[in-house]
Design a protein around this motif. Structure first.
Motif, PDB file in Angstrom:
ATOM      1  N   GLU A  43      33.766  52.254  51.136  1.00  0.00           N
ATOM      2  CA  GLU A  43      34.668  52.896  50.134  1.00  0.00           C
ATOM      3  C   GLU A  43      34.174  54.362  50.063  1.00  0.00           C
ATOM      4  O   GLU A  43      35.840  55.184  49.746  1.00  0.00           O
ATOM      5  CB  GLU A  43      33.453  52.777  48.644  1.00  0.00           C
ATOM      6  CG  GLU A  43      33.654  53.081  47.526  1.00  0.00           C
ATOM      7  CD  GLU A  43      33.683  53.910  46.894  1.00  0.00           C
ATOM      8  OE1 GLU A  43      34.428  54.288  45.851  1.00  0.00           O
ATOM      9  OE2 GLU A  43      33.436  55.126  47.830  1.00  0.00           O
ATOM     10  N   TYR A  47      37.485  56.687  49.877  1.00  0.00           N
ATOM     11  CA  TYR A  47      37.431  57.950  48.786  1.00  0.00           C
ATOM     12  C   TYR A  47      38.743  59.192  49.511  1.00  0.00           C
ATOM     13  O   TYR A  47      39.080  59.725  48.807  1.00  0.00           O
ATOM     14  CB  TYR A  47      36.236  58.141  48.305  1.00  0.00           C
ATOM     15  CG  TYR A  47      36.484  59.397  47.574  1.00  0.00           C
ATOM     16  CD1 TYR A  47      36.215  59.371  46.484  1.00  0.00           C
ATOM     17  CD2 TYR A  47      35.512  60.239  48.295  1.00  0.00           C
ATOM     18  CE1 TYR A  47      36.125  60.747  45.560  1.00  0.00           C
ATOM     19  CE2 TYR A  47      35.491  61.929  47.502  1.00  0.00           C
ATOM     20  CZ  TYR A  47      35.395  61.667  45.816  1.00  0.00           C
ATOM     21  OH  TYR A  47      35.834  62.891  45.448  1.00  0.00           O
ATOM     22  N   CYS A 129      39.784  50.649  47.160  1.00  0.00           N
ATOM     23  CA  CYS A 129      38.572  50.791  45.760  1.00  0.00           C
ATOM     24  C   CYS A 129      38.281  52.257  45.986  1.00  0.00           C
ATOM     25  O   CYS A 129      38.575  52.921  45.177  1.00  0.00           O
ATOM     26  CB  CYS A 129      37.235  50.251  45.337  1.00  0.00           C
ATOM     27  SG  CYS A 129      37.371  48.525  45.472  1.00  0.00           S
ATOM     28  N   ARG A 133      39.937  55.748  43.717  1.00  0.00           N
ATOM     29  CA  ARG A 133      38.931  56.900  43.030  1.00  0.00           C
ATOM     30  C   ARG A 133      39.149  57.903  43.123  1.00  0.00           C
ATOM     31  O   ARG A 133      39.102  58.822  42.970  1.00  0.00           O
ATOM     32  CB  ARG A 133      37.978  56.265  43.511  1.00  0.00           C
ATOM     33  CG  ARG A 133      36.465  56.616  42.621  1.00  0.00           C
ATOM     34  CD  ARG A 133      35.048  56.284  42.944  1.00  0.00           C
ATOM     35  NE  ARG A 133      34.545  56.661  44.068  1.00  0.00           N
ATOM     36  CZ  ARG A 133      34.222  57.756  44.462  1.00  0.00           C
ATOM     37  NH1 ARG A 133      33.637  58.638  43.760  1.00  0.00           N
ATOM     38  NH2 ARG A 133      33.780  57.656  45.582  1.00  0.00           N
ATOM     39  N   ASP A 142      38.451  60.283  36.505  1.00  0.00           N
ATOM     40  CA  ASP A 142      37.372  59.929  36.910  1.00  0.00           C
ATOM     41  C   ASP A 142      37.080  58.152  36.480  1.00  0.00           C
ATOM     42  O   ASP A 142      37.429  57.540  35.319  1.00  0.00           O
ATOM     43  CB  ASP A 142      35.747  60.362  36.328  1.00  0.00           C
ATOM     44  CG  ASP A 142      35.088  60.008  36.831  1.00  0.00           C
ATOM     45  OD1 ASP A 142      34.820  59.286  37.965  1.00  0.00           O
ATOM     46  OD2 ASP A 142      33.559  60.021  35.996  1.00  0.00           O
ATOM     47  N   GLN A 144      35.988  53.917  37.889  1.00  0.00           N
ATOM     48  CA  GLN A 144      35.346  53.268  38.898  1.00  0.00           C
ATOM     49  C   GLN A 144      36.245  52.272  39.265  1.00  0.00           C
ATOM     50  O   GLN A 144      37.298  51.844  38.710  1.00  0.00           O
ATOM     51  CB  GLN A 144      33.983  52.968  37.968  1.00  0.00           C
ATOM     52  CG  GLN A 144      32.581  53.300  37.864  1.00  0.00           C
ATOM     53  CD  GLN A 144      31.994  52.736  36.984  1.00  0.00           C
ATOM     54  OE1 GLN A 144      32.287  51.344  36.552  1.00  0.00           O
ATOM     55  NE2 GLN A 144      30.815  53.433  37.789  1.00  0.00           N
ATOM     56  N   SER A 145      36.100  51.574  40.482  1.00  0.00           N
ATOM     57  CA  SER A 145      37.516  50.378  41.305  1.00  0.00           C
ATOM     58  C   SER A 145      35.855  49.751  42.090  1.00  0.00           C
ATOM     59  O   SER A 145      35.046  49.876  42.597  1.00  0.00           O
ATOM     60  CB  SER A 145      37.877  50.904  41.693  1.00  0.00           C
ATOM     61  OG  SER A 145      38.937  49.747  42.899  1.00  0.00           O
ATOM     62  N   TRP A 146      36.213  48.799  41.555  1.00  0.00           N
ATOM     63  CA  TRP A 146      35.395  47.514  42.446  1.00  0.00           C
ATOM     64  C   TRP A 146      36.003  46.258  43.129  1.00  0.00           C
ATOM     65  O   TRP A 146      36.844  45.876  41.991  1.00  0.00           O
ATOM     66  CB  TRP A 146      34.338  47.038  41.929  1.00  0.00           C
ATOM     67  CG  TRP A 146      33.899  46.641  40.205  1.00  0.00           C
ATOM     68  CD1 TRP A 146      34.110  44.925  40.156  1.00  0.00           C
ATOM     69  CD2 TRP A 146      34.566  47.512  39.061  1.00  0.00           C
ATOM     70  NE1 TRP A 146      34.241  44.501  38.793  1.00  0.00           N
ATOM     71  CE2 TRP A 146      34.311  46.602  38.240  1.00  0.00           C
ATOM     72  CE3 TRP A 146      34.591  48.689  38.506  1.00  0.00           C
ATOM     73  CZ2 TRP A 146      34.674  45.944  37.273  1.00  0.00           C
ATOM     74  CZ3 TRP A 146      34.709  48.540  37.279  1.00  0.00           C
ATOM     75  CH2 TRP A 146      34.785  47.979  36.874  1.00  0.00           C
ATOM     76  N   ILE A 165      36.393  56.287  33.497  1.00  0.00           N
ATOM     77  CA  ILE A 165      35.597  56.594  32.918  1.00  0.00           C
ATOM     78  C   ILE A 165      35.442  58.127  31.678  1.00  0.00           C
ATOM     79  O   ILE A 165      35.297  58.419  30.944  1.00  0.00           O
ATOM     80  CB  ILE A 165      35.109  56.973  33.843  1.00  0.00           C
ATOM     81  CG1 ILE A 165      34.765  56.085  34.921  1.00  0.00           C
ATOM     82  CG2 ILE A 165      33.476  57.789  33.361  1.00  0.00           C
ATOM     83  CD1 ILE A 165      34.119  55.174  34.085  1.00  0.00           C
TER      84      ILE A 165
END
Length: 177
Positions: A43, A47, A129, A133, A142, A144-146, A165
């Motif tokens: 992750e 990023y 993900c 992000r 902002d 969230q990623s999953w 977010i």
């Protein structure tokens, strides 16, 4: 007479990315203690990639600011086409319109991959993900990623959930008034 062979460069690039990514994940599995540590590292790598990819994406596509989350989802689809050569579907919008899922029927990162039973906790595509992000953070979103579903774990599709977010405020670096 010379014989010329033609390669489908998109297919070659896709296979190169698949093999390189697989090698990276395999090395991380050897170097790190747990699958959870590998998930966090993937992750984080994603990023950092997303922070850099957004500039390339914006310059290649010439797109402007996102008007809303639906517009953002459309631009994420364009990025998947551009960088991975796949077309996910955007589905499962939340009632508030602040959350959606990307469904990948085929995922080039997992084409040649099988997870052994001892790595069932591994989120092999967690890098995606992180890319989402990181890229969206650079355009003041902002999120969230999953991963919700994973083809490597027997699911029919790979599903990535994205949740808005807040909108980030432009901030000047410390000491630069």
């Amino acid at each position: 007479m010379s014989r010329s062979t033609r390669f489908d460069t998109k297919k070659v690039n896709s296979e190169l990315v698949t093999l390189t990514y697989g090698t990276l994940v395999a090395q991380m599995v050897k170097d790190l203690d747990t699958a959870e540590d590998v998930n966090k590292q993937l992750e984080r790598i994603g990023y950092n990639m997303g922070i850099r990819l957004i500039e390339d994406f914006l310059s290649r596509t010439g797109t402007g600011r996102c008007l809303d989350l639906k517009d953002t989802a459309d631009k994420i689809l364009s990025a998947f086409r551009l960088y991975l050569g796949v077309q996910p579907n955007v589905v499962n919008w939340s009632g508030a319109g602040d959350e959606f899922s990307l469904i990948l029927e085929s995922n080039p990162l997992t084409e040649l991959v099988e997870l052994p039973d001892e790595l069932k906790q591994l989120k092999y595509c967690n890098m995606i993900c992180g890319v989402i992000r990181g890229a969206l953070e650079m355009v003041q979103l902002d999120v969230q990623s999953w991963i919700v579903q994973d083809q490597l774990k027997g699911d029919q599709n790979t599903e990535i959930r994205v949740k808005f977010i807040r909108r980030l405020e432009d901030a000047m670096p410390a000491g630069e008034d």
